[in-house]
Design a protein around this motif. Sequence first.
Motif, PDB file in Angstrom:
ATOM      1  N   ARG A 269       0.838  -1.205   0.000  1.00  0.00           N
ATOM      2  CA  ARG A 269       0.000   0.000   0.000  1.00  0.00           C
ATOM      3  C   ARG A 269       0.871   1.252   0.000  1.00  0.00           C
ATOM      4  N   TRP A 270       1.980   1.194   0.760  1.00  0.00           N
ATOM      5  CA  TRP A 270       2.878   2.358   0.799  1.00  0.00           C
ATOM      6  C   TRP A 270       3.528   2.599  -0.563  1.00  0.00           C
ATOM      7  N   THR A 271       4.018   1.557  -1.230  1.00  0.00           N
ATOM      8  CA  THR A 271       4.631   1.754  -2.549  1.00  0.00           C
ATOM      9  C   THR A 271       3.601   2.241  -3.563  1.00  0.00           C
ATOM     10  N   ASN A 272       2.358   1.811  -3.434  1.00  0.00           N
ATOM     11  CA  ASN A 272       1.305   2.329  -4.314  1.00  0.00           C
ATOM     12  C   ASN A 272       1.076   3.823  -4.078  1.00  0.00           C
ATOM     13  N   SER A 273       1.164   4.241  -2.814  1.00  0.00           N
ATOM     14  CA  SER A 273       1.009   5.672  -2.530  1.00  0.00           C
ATOM     15  C   SER A 273       2.202   6.462  -3.074  1.00  0.00           C
ATOM     16  N   LEU A 274       3.367   5.841  -3.080  1.00  0.00           N
ATOM     17  CA  LEU A 274       4.546   6.498  -3.651  1.00  0.00           C
ATOM     18  C   LEU A 274       4.384   6.663  -5.159  1.00  0.00           C
ATOM     19  N   ARG A 275       3.875   5.631  -5.826  1.00  0.00           N
ATOM     20  CA  ARG A 275       3.607   5.747  -7.265  1.00  0.00           C
ATOM     21  C   ARG A 275       2.578   6.843  -7.543  1.00  0.00           C
ATOM     22  N   ALA A 276       1.579   6.941  -6.679  1.00  0.00           N
ATOM     23  CA  ALA A 276       0.567   7.990  -6.847  1.00  0.00           C
ATOM     24  C   ALA A 276       1.193   9.374  -6.691  1.00  0.00           C
ATOM     25  N   ALA A 277       2.143   9.506  -5.765  1.00  0.00           N
ATOM     26  CA  ALA A 277       2.823  10.794  -5.572  1.00  0.00           C
ATOM     27  C   ALA A 277       3.623  11.167  -6.814  1.00  0.00           C
ATOM     28  N   ILE A 278       4.250  10.196  -7.448  1.00  0.00           N
ATOM     29  CA  ILE A 278       4.998  10.463  -8.681  1.00  0.00           C
ATOM     30  C   ILE A 278       4.051  10.934  -9.774  1.00  0.00           C
ATOM     31  N   ARG A 279       2.885  10.302  -9.879  1.00  0.00           N
ATOM     32  CA  ARG A 279       1.944  10.643 -10.941  1.00  0.00           C
ATOM     33  C   ARG A 279       1.325  12.026 -10.758  1.00  0.00           C
ATOM     34  N   GLN A 280       1.489  12.614  -9.586  1.00  0.00           N
ATOM     35  CA  GLN A 280       1.032  13.983  -9.385  1.00  0.00           C
ATOM     36  C   GLN A 280       1.864  14.983 -10.170  1.00  0.00           C
ATOM     37  N   HIS A 281       3.006  14.565 -10.667  1.00  0.00           N
ATOM     38  CA  HIS A 281       3.905  15.441 -11.412  1.00  0.00           C
ATOM     39  C   HIS A 281       3.931  14.982 -12.871  1.00  0.00           C
ATOM     40  N   PRO A 282       3.318  15.720 -13.763  1.00  0.00           N
ATOM     41  CA  PRO A 282       3.186  15.286 -15.155  1.00  0.00           C
ATOM     42  C   PRO A 282       4.533  14.953 -15.792  1.00  0.00           C
ATOM     43  N   GLY A 283       4.585  13.783 -16.401  1.00  0.00           N
ATOM     44  CA  GLY A 283       5.770  13.361 -17.121  1.00  0.00           C
ATOM     45  C   GLY A 283       6.786  12.594 -16.317  1.00  0.00           C
ATOM     46  N   HIS A 284       6.719  12.658 -14.990  1.00  0.00           N
ATOM     47  CA  HIS A 284       7.742  12.002 -14.174  1.00  0.00           C
ATOM     48  C   HIS A 284       7.674  10.483 -14.314  1.00  0.00           C
ATOM     49  N   ASP A 285       6.478   9.935 -14.251  1.00  0.00           N
ATOM     50  CA  ASP A 285       6.324   8.483 -14.353  1.00  0.00           C
ATOM     51  C   ASP A 285       6.869   7.987 -15.686  1.00  0.00           C
ATOM     52  N   GLU A 286       6.542   8.689 -16.751  1.00  0.00           N
ATOM     53  CA  GLU A 286       7.010   8.299 -18.083  1.00  0.00           C
ATOM     54  C   GLU A 286       8.518   8.448 -18.199  1.00  0.00           C
ATOM     55  N   LEU A 287       9.067   9.492 -17.581  1.00  0.00           N
ATOM     56  CA  LEU A 287      10.513   9.680 -17.628  1.00  0.00           C
ATOM     57  C   LEU A 287      11.232   8.550 -16.919  1.00  0.00           C
ATOM     58  N   PHE A 288      10.778   8.184 -15.728  1.00  0.00           N
ATOM     59  CA  PHE A 288      11.403   7.068 -15.015  1.00  0.00           C
ATOM     60  C   PHE A 288      11.308   5.779 -15.832  1.00  0.00           C
ATOM     61  N   ALA A 289      10.188   5.589 -16.516  1.00  0.00           N
ATOM     62  CA  ALA A 289      10.009   4.367 -17.310  1.00  0.00           C
ATOM     63  C   ALA A 289      10.921   4.328 -18.529  1.00  0.00           C
ATOM     64  N   SER A 290      11.436   5.488 -18.955  1.00  0.00           N
ATOM     65  CA  SER A 290      12.240   5.550 -20.171  1.00  0.00           C
ATOM     66  C   SER A 290      13.728   5.292 -19.933  1.00  0.00           C
ATOM     67  N   PHE A 291      14.160   5.203 -18.671  1.00  0.00           N
ATOM     68  CA  PHE A 291      15.584   5.056 -18.388  1.00  0.00           C
ATOM     69  C   PHE A 291      16.116   3.733 -18.934  1.00  0.00           C
TER      70      PHE A 291
END
Length: 288
Positions: A168-190
């Motif tokens: 549940r905590w890691t899911n909340s961390l992913r949600a925090a990342i998604r609050q910032h547009p483009g961050h999730d996609e950038l991390f996925a592109s590494f």
Amino acid sequence: MLALHSRSGTAANGGAAKPQAQAPATEAFAVLRLARRVWAVAAIHAEVQRLQEAHQELAARLLPGDRLVYLGNVIGHGAATIATLDELLAFRRDFLCLPGVEPEDIVYLRGAQEEMWRKLLQIQFAPGPREVFDWMLRHGLEPVLRGYGIDPAQAQAVLRDGAASISRWTNSLRAAIRQHPGHDELFASFRRAAYTEGGELLFVHAGIDPGAPLAAQSDHLWWGSPSFRGLAQPYAGFRRVISGCNPRGEGAHLDAFTCCLDGGAGFGGSLNVACFSPDGAIVENFAI
């Protein structure tokens, strides 16, 4: 100017040899196609002001056919995580607006900090998750967590509660990342590494194991290898292997078949940027 401490020897001349056991272009490895020159940015460690100044300098120097590689550790240690990632995304938009540029012409390598961050998001599967978490905090991830509004002390308490609570905590961390547009996609592109399609240049974060093919490289990519700098011959046919971080604290260097650009950004040093021609030579460089 970039202060590269050189030892005797130069990169091999002549036609480019295809890398042995070349890893295919996948989500793990990037191929830089039709590159006339390749710009490489050393470890940033969330020093956003230096990155902004470096981008201004880069914008004035880019030429048609140039490619761009960030060599990992864009986050970690420094406090400006969110601003640094936003700056990377902003410059990406500008870079992609240049005539003839394609999305695959700009590459982000996964450094040790990004690798820890990736594993943090799966920490419920780690043996001894609290010990692993404490180790990550000591090695630079605490400012990243705080940047996303996560209290490390609260996380330490959760890590005592078992896999379900940790998930549940890691899911909340992913949600925090998604609050910032483009961050999730950038991390996925590494990517793990990048190389020019002719097999001339290989770009990595910290180093390689000279005895292993590229497809089999693992932790040496993120934590380096004591035998990396001492390469006595080209690795897998590459004329030069370029890294952006020196975990041994030796700083930047230019040797016969390797180059490290680490100027110490995030630790009181400079952010180094260099441009390489396909023959392995540095044709332009600057330090911020």
